[in-house]
Scaffold this active site. Structure first.
Site, PDB file in Angstrom:
ATOM      1  N   GLU A  10       3.218  -0.233   4.797  1.00 32.87           N
ATOM      2  CA  GLU A  10       3.148  -1.108   5.966  1.00 32.87           C
ATOM      3  C   GLU A  10       2.490  -2.451   5.692  1.00 32.87           C
ATOM      4  O   GLU A  10       2.603  -3.369   6.505  1.00 32.87           O
ATOM      5  CB  GLU A  10       2.405  -0.419   7.130  1.00 32.87           C
ATOM      6  CG  GLU A  10       0.894  -0.277   6.970  1.00 32.87           C
ATOM      7  CD  GLU A  10       0.481   1.030   6.334  1.00 32.87           C
ATOM      8  OE1 GLU A  10      -0.609   1.521   6.639  1.00 32.87           O
ATOM      9  OE2 GLU A  10       1.263   1.546   5.526  1.00 32.87           O
TER      10      GLU A  10
ATOM     11  N   CYS B 179       1.724   3.615   2.001  1.00 27.72           N
ATOM     12  CA  CYS B 179       2.608   3.904   3.138  1.00 27.72           C
ATOM     13  C   CYS B 179       3.587   2.775   3.422  1.00 27.72           C
ATOM     14  O   CYS B 179       4.486   2.917   4.257  1.00 27.72           O
ATOM     15  CB  CYS B 179       1.777   4.199   4.382  1.00 27.72           C
ATOM     16  SG  CYS B 179       0.816   5.729   4.256  1.00 27.72           S
TER      17      CYS B 179
ATOM     18  N   ASN C 185       0.851  -1.192   0.000  1.00 28.11           N
ATOM     19  CA  ASN C 185       0.000   0.000   0.000  1.00 28.11           C
ATOM     20  C   ASN C 185       0.889   1.246   0.000  1.00 28.11           C
ATOM     21  O   ASN C 185       2.112   1.149   0.183  1.00 28.11           O
ATOM     22  CB  ASN C 185      -0.941  -0.038   1.206  1.00 28.11           C
ATOM     23  CG  ASN C 185      -0.202   0.118   2.517  1.00 28.11           C
ATOM     24  OD1 ASN C 185       0.894  -0.407   2.686  1.00 28.11           O
ATOM     25  ND2 ASN C 185      -0.780   0.843   3.453  1.00 28.11           N
TER      26      ASN C 185
END
Length: 326
Positions: A265, A263, A261
């Site tokens: 994570e 970001c 994704n």
């Protein structure tokens, strides 16, 4: 252990402004939002009251997209982010992926892509007798889509672009954001393979290749150092140990993870979605230590709330629904 009534709301000015602007509906209080979320995420009166208490006391908060979408009259997705389907190496395939990305962002989801499936710069396009412009150049299309779609709503779009370390365009990719005006709607990360790390450790040459054709040999340690220098100077690209991730994935028998994704994570397979929520462990700290028993009570309530999203949310694409529900 319920909090005093006066603490059942964000306490700082910044937190209040952020919560109001990004997660509450117009005219909502923090309590109103907790009621709305608990109603949308619960499956029984008992679950509703237990979840609402946890939300009001801020032991647990679901991700921002869930907070804003759950129970809202606006038809947006409660999933924060997705990963694109594998991008086909053709103009139609690229534009189909851009169209799916636009639909995903239009309904509030961020999206990650693996651009390693696209042929490198100057590769021959036999059907046209011309040369390809390369994976990095096609990222500009997705960057423009993100700018256009996000400008139509109140949330900025989010994207992750991944390119495998052995792709012939990797050096161009590493340097792509060493500026302030290119690919501004992207985070970027290099997909790192076990073979590359072995070459770095052994200080050997490493092939940059596409579909079995070697375009160039590079010094592996020098390539690794160029990634590290760029990360130090420009904070990008990141690195994703893609072979390690797939090896350790409990679902490796039925899926291949290709990207993360925006970001970074959560690594995900094609059409995969992230369903996020956070327990605030500082709330469980007592003078005698961590209140493990209360944590054990809360976890099933919160997990069940997140599970309910899978069944009730809006999915931008049918492929995303199938991936989430199967």
């Amino acid at each position: 252990m319920p909090l005093p009534e006066k603490q059942k709301t964000p306490q700082t000015r910044f937190a209040i402004e952020t919560d109001t602007r990004k997660y509450r509906l117009k005219g909502e209080s923090f309590r109103d939002k907790a009621n709305r979320n608990a109603q949308a995420l619960s499956d029984s009166p008992e679950h509703f009251f237990a979840l609402r208490s946890i939300l009001l006391d801020q032991y647990f908060l679901p991700a921002g997209r869930i907070q804003s979408a759950a129970g809202s009259p606006q038809k947006t997705t409660a999933f924060n982010c997705f990963v694109s389907n594998t991008i086909k190496d053709s103009m139609n395939g690229i534009m189909d992926a851009a169209k799916e990305a636009a639909q995903t962002m239009r309904l509030g989801g961020g999206i990650g892509y693996d651009f390693s499936s696209l042929r490198p710069r100057d590769a021959i396009i036999t059907t046209l007798g011309s040369k390809a412009s390369g994976a990095v150049s096609f990222m500009q299309i997705f960057d423009a889509v993100c700018s256009t779609v996000s400008s139509a709503g109140d949330r900025r779009g989010a994207q992750m672009g991944v390119l495998c370390c052995d792709h012939p365009d990797i050096e161009e990719f590493i340097a792509a954001k060493q500026n302030s005006d290119n690919l501004t709607n992207f985070n970027i990360s290099v997909g790192i393979t076990d073979a590359f790390m072995t070459a770095v450790e052994n200080k050997t040459m490493f092939p940059l290749q596409f579909k079995g054709v070697i375009y160039k040999m590079v010094d592996a340690e020098s390539l690794w150092n160029s990634i590290m220098r760029s990360t130090w100077d420009w904070a990008e690209p990141g690195v994703i140990f893609i072979d390690r991730i797939n090896h350790m994935n409990n679902l490796q028998y039925c899926e291949d993870i290709i990207a993360t994704n925006p970001c970074g994570e959560q690594p995900l397979p094609p059409y995969g979605a992230c369903l996020l929520g956070s327990l605030n462990l500082t709330k469980y700290v007592r003078e005698t230590g961590l209140d493990v028993e209360l944590l054990k009570q809360h976890i099933p309530i919160c997990v069940r709330a997140l599970d309910n999203i899978i069944d009730t949310t809006v999915y931008p694409l049918e492929g995303q629904r199938i991936a989430a529900q199967t």
